[in-house]
Design an enzyme around this catalytic site. Structure first.
Site, PDB file in Angstrom:
ATOM      1  N   THR A 227      -1.400   4.340  34.998  1.00  0.00           N
ATOM      2  CA  THR A 227      -2.291   5.462  35.308  1.00  0.00           C
ATOM      3  C   THR A 227      -1.738   6.761  34.710  1.00  0.00           C
ATOM      4  O   THR A 227      -0.598   7.119  34.956  1.00  0.00           O
ATOM      5  CB  THR A 227      -2.434   5.638  36.835  1.00  0.00           C
ATOM      6  OG1 THR A 227      -2.861   4.415  37.402  1.00  0.00           O
ATOM      7  CG2 THR A 227      -3.423   6.739  37.167  1.00  0.00           C
TER       8      THR A 227
ATOM      9  N   ASN B 178      -9.449   5.823  23.872  1.00  0.00           N
ATOM     10  CA  ASN B 178      -8.661   4.596  23.898  1.00  0.00           C
ATOM     11  C   ASN B 178      -9.531   3.496  23.288  1.00  0.00           C
ATOM     12  O   ASN B 178     -10.678   3.744  22.895  1.00  0.00           O
ATOM     13  CB  ASN B 178      -8.178   4.263  25.322  1.00  0.00           C
ATOM     14  CG  ASN B 178      -9.308   4.016  26.290  1.00  0.00           C
ATOM     15  OD1 ASN B 178     -10.362   3.462  25.948  1.00  0.00           O
ATOM     16  ND2 ASN B 178      -9.123   4.440  27.528  1.00  0.00           N
TER      17      ASN B 178
ATOM     18  N   ASP C 281      -3.514  10.161  29.329  1.00  0.00           N
ATOM     19  CA  ASP C 281      -3.583  11.615  29.520  1.00  0.00           C
ATOM     20  C   ASP C 281      -2.287  12.281  29.061  1.00  0.00           C
ATOM     21  O   ASP C 281      -2.314  13.334  28.419  1.00  0.00           O
ATOM     22  CB  ASP C 281      -3.844  11.955  30.988  1.00  0.00           C
ATOM     23  CG  ASP C 281      -5.199  11.450  31.466  1.00  0.00           C
ATOM     24  OD1 ASP C 281      -6.154  11.450  30.658  1.00  0.00           O
ATOM     25  OD2 ASP C 281      -5.304  11.055  32.628  1.00  0.00           O
TER      26      ASP C 281
ATOM     27  N   SER D 148       4.102  11.062  37.264  1.00  0.00           N
ATOM     28  CA  SER D 148       4.628  10.420  36.060  1.00  0.00           C
ATOM     29  C   SER D 148       4.479  11.274  34.817  1.00  0.00           C
ATOM     30  O   SER D 148       4.997  10.920  33.753  1.00  0.00           O
ATOM     31  CB  SER D 148       3.908   9.087  35.839  1.00  0.00           C
ATOM     32  OG  SER D 148       2.549   9.300  35.494  1.00  0.00           O
TER      33      SER D 148
ATOM     34  N   GLY E  92      -2.431   1.469  23.917  1.00  0.00           N
ATOM     35  CA  GLY E  92      -1.486   0.958  24.904  1.00  0.00           C
ATOM     36  C   GLY E  92      -0.191   0.492  24.272  1.00  0.00           C
ATOM     37  O   GLY E  92       0.405   1.197  23.446  1.00  0.00           O
TER      38      GLY E  92
ATOM     39  N   GLY F  69       0.573   0.876  20.555  1.00  0.00           N
ATOM     40  CA  GLY F  69       0.770   2.181  19.933  1.00  0.00           C
ATOM     41  C   GLY F  69      -0.519   2.959  19.773  1.00  0.00           C
ATOM     42  O   GLY F  69      -1.382   2.942  20.643  1.00  0.00           O
TER      43      GLY F  69
ATOM     44  N   ASP G 254       3.347   1.807  36.375  1.00  0.00           N
ATOM     45  CA  ASP G 254       1.953   2.196  36.607  1.00  0.00           C
ATOM     46  C   ASP G 254       1.435   2.844  35.328  1.00  0.00           C
ATOM     47  O   ASP G 254       1.997   3.830  34.858  1.00  0.00           O
ATOM     48  CB  ASP G 254       1.894   3.178  37.783  1.00  0.00           C
ATOM     49  CG  ASP G 254       0.488   3.585  38.172  1.00  0.00           C
ATOM     50  OD1 ASP G 254      -0.492   3.132  37.531  1.00  0.00           O
ATOM     51  OD2 ASP G 254       0.357   4.367  39.128  1.00  0.00           O
TER      52      ASP G 254
ATOM     53  N   GLY H  18       1.678   6.821  39.867  1.00  0.00           N
ATOM     54  CA  GLY H  18       0.806   7.979  39.976  1.00  0.00           C
ATOM     55  C   GLY H  18       0.717   8.802  38.714  1.00  0.00           C
ATOM     56  O   GLY H  18       1.684   8.915  37.959  1.00  0.00           O
TER      57      GLY H  18
END
Length: 134
Positions: free
Chosen positions: A87, A16, A91, A130, A58, A61, A85, A126
């Site tokens: 989180t 990232n 991933d 998600s 984020g 893009g 969220d 979570g």
């Protein structure tokens, strides 16, 4: 710092923005000499052995700097109903990119698929609940 030999083992290095900056700074750059854009920082990693550098950004893009910096692709983020969220969004993006790549899709198609997965991942609380599936 991540060694050139380790970077060269990765077909895709997918940090990232924060991880990208940390990697570049670990090679002795400082804030004054650090490129201000992800493409410039990705090219520094490529000069240190990285092949394809795909940076997740984020809401902005993602950007792929292809091997040897020959081509740069940008994939806008996919609009979402609501951000609950963040989180696990990165991933989910990386997992979806990998799935699409293994299915033989082009890097641009992989980025589009991954952006959709990342956007779905922010709509629930979570990391595990998600994570999207087909």
């Amino acid at each position: 710092p991540m060694s050139a030999s380790h970077m060269a083992c990765c077909t895709y290095l997918i940090p990232n923005e924060t991880e990208l900056k940390r990697l570049v700074l670990s090679f002795g750059y400082d804030e004054a000499t650090l490129p201000k854009d992800v493409v410039g920082m990705a090219k520094i990693l490529q000069s240190r052995g990285a092949r394809n550098v795909l940076v997740t950004e984020g809401i902005n893009g993602s950007t792929l700097v292809s091997e040897q910096g020959e081509q740069v692709y940008h994939q806008p983020s996919v609009k979402t109903e609501s951000v609950v969220d963040e989180t696990g969004a990165g991933d989910a993006y990386r997992a979806a990119f990998s799935v699409a790549l293994l299915e033989g899709k082009s890097p641009q198609e992989c980025m589009k698929f991954a952006s959709a997965a990342g956007s779905l991942a922010v709509e629930k609380h979570g990391a595990v609940p998600s994570t999207p599936s087909r």
